[in-house]
Scaffold this active site. Sequence first.
Site, PDB file in Angstrom:
ATOM      1  N   GLU A   1      -6.824 -12.857   5.641  1.00  0.00           N
ATOM      2  CA  GLU A   1      -7.631 -11.639   5.734  1.00  0.00           C
ATOM      3  C   GLU A   1      -8.866 -11.676   4.845  1.00  0.00           C
ATOM      4  O   GLU A   1      -9.406 -10.630   4.483  1.00  0.00           O
ATOM      5  CB  GLU A   1      -6.769 -10.411   5.428  1.00  0.00           C
TER       6      GLU A   1
ATOM      7  N   ASP B   1      -8.981  -5.892   6.462  1.00  0.00           N
ATOM      8  CA  ASP B   1      -9.493  -6.611   5.295  1.00  0.00           C
ATOM      9  C   ASP B   1     -10.398  -7.771   5.704  1.00  0.00           C
ATOM     10  O   ASP B   1     -11.396  -8.051   5.043  1.00  0.00           O
ATOM     11  CB  ASP B   1      -8.341  -7.130   4.435  1.00  0.00           C
TER      12      ASP B   1
ATOM     13  N   HIS C   1       0.797  -1.218   0.000  1.00  0.00           N
ATOM     14  CA  HIS C   1       0.000   0.000   0.000  1.00  0.00           C
ATOM     15  C   HIS C   1       0.837   1.278   0.000  1.00  0.00           C
ATOM     16  O   HIS C   1       0.276   2.376   0.078  1.00  0.00           O
ATOM     17  CB  HIS C   1      -0.923   0.021   1.223  1.00  0.00           C
TER      18      HIS C   1
END
Length: 257
Positions: A150, A176, A47
């Site tokens: 996740e 998530d 990310h």
Amino acid sequence: MKMQNFVKETLEKRNYALGAFVASGSAMNCECLALNGLDFIIIDAEHAQTSTETMVEMARASELYGMAAFARVYDPGDGPMMSRLLDVGIHGIMVPLVETREQADMAIQYMKFPPLGKRGANGGRGPRWGIYEDYARQANENLYVIMQCETRRGLENIEEICQTPGLDCVFIGTGDLSQDLGYPGETGHPEVAAAIDKILAACQKYGVVPGIVTAAPDAAVARIKQGFQLVTCMNDQVFFRTASEQRIQQVRRGADA
């Protein structure tokens, strides 16, 4: 010369290791965290913007004070990047969104040398340009493999994933996971809490280190007391934003009073 596995050494001494996600790309932040006694960092390449060259400097800064520097890659199919990051001296890899045993096995292929995997031989910074003795064996034993659970599908297959040879840790991405279960951000929702308990139990059953993300001191302590052993307690950029906001507002309140 022998490799060190800082996290395994910490777990033997204390039974848990405390870490942080580092999204800033700052080697100086890594050095400060290491000086403060943090056990590991996870450099976020999923990310955040961090380049491979920057990751090398972040790993060096971490190593100065015995802190492990892991890197999170983009997705479970990012095998060549996993090998490359280990080749340049990252201490372990976090693989996000692992949902099946097949994905877990494929990731291991890129992170382990034969006979466990198919990672290619190299003479780079990973083996310290040939200084590490019997590097393939030492790397297979010491480079840390973390896979994230996740999603609902990953939850359904968690027992099979936990039995993957070469896997060290399953790490829960609560953001998530809660989102995929239909309760975004509600980590205390009964269904999300039950999912976390199921993953923790599977890790303990198969001798895999359970890990989880947290964002506050009390939450980190609670997860450690719950049985999680690899626990993050901050994201460096979020921590800087919130801490700097508090400082600025404190000064403004005093000055404007």
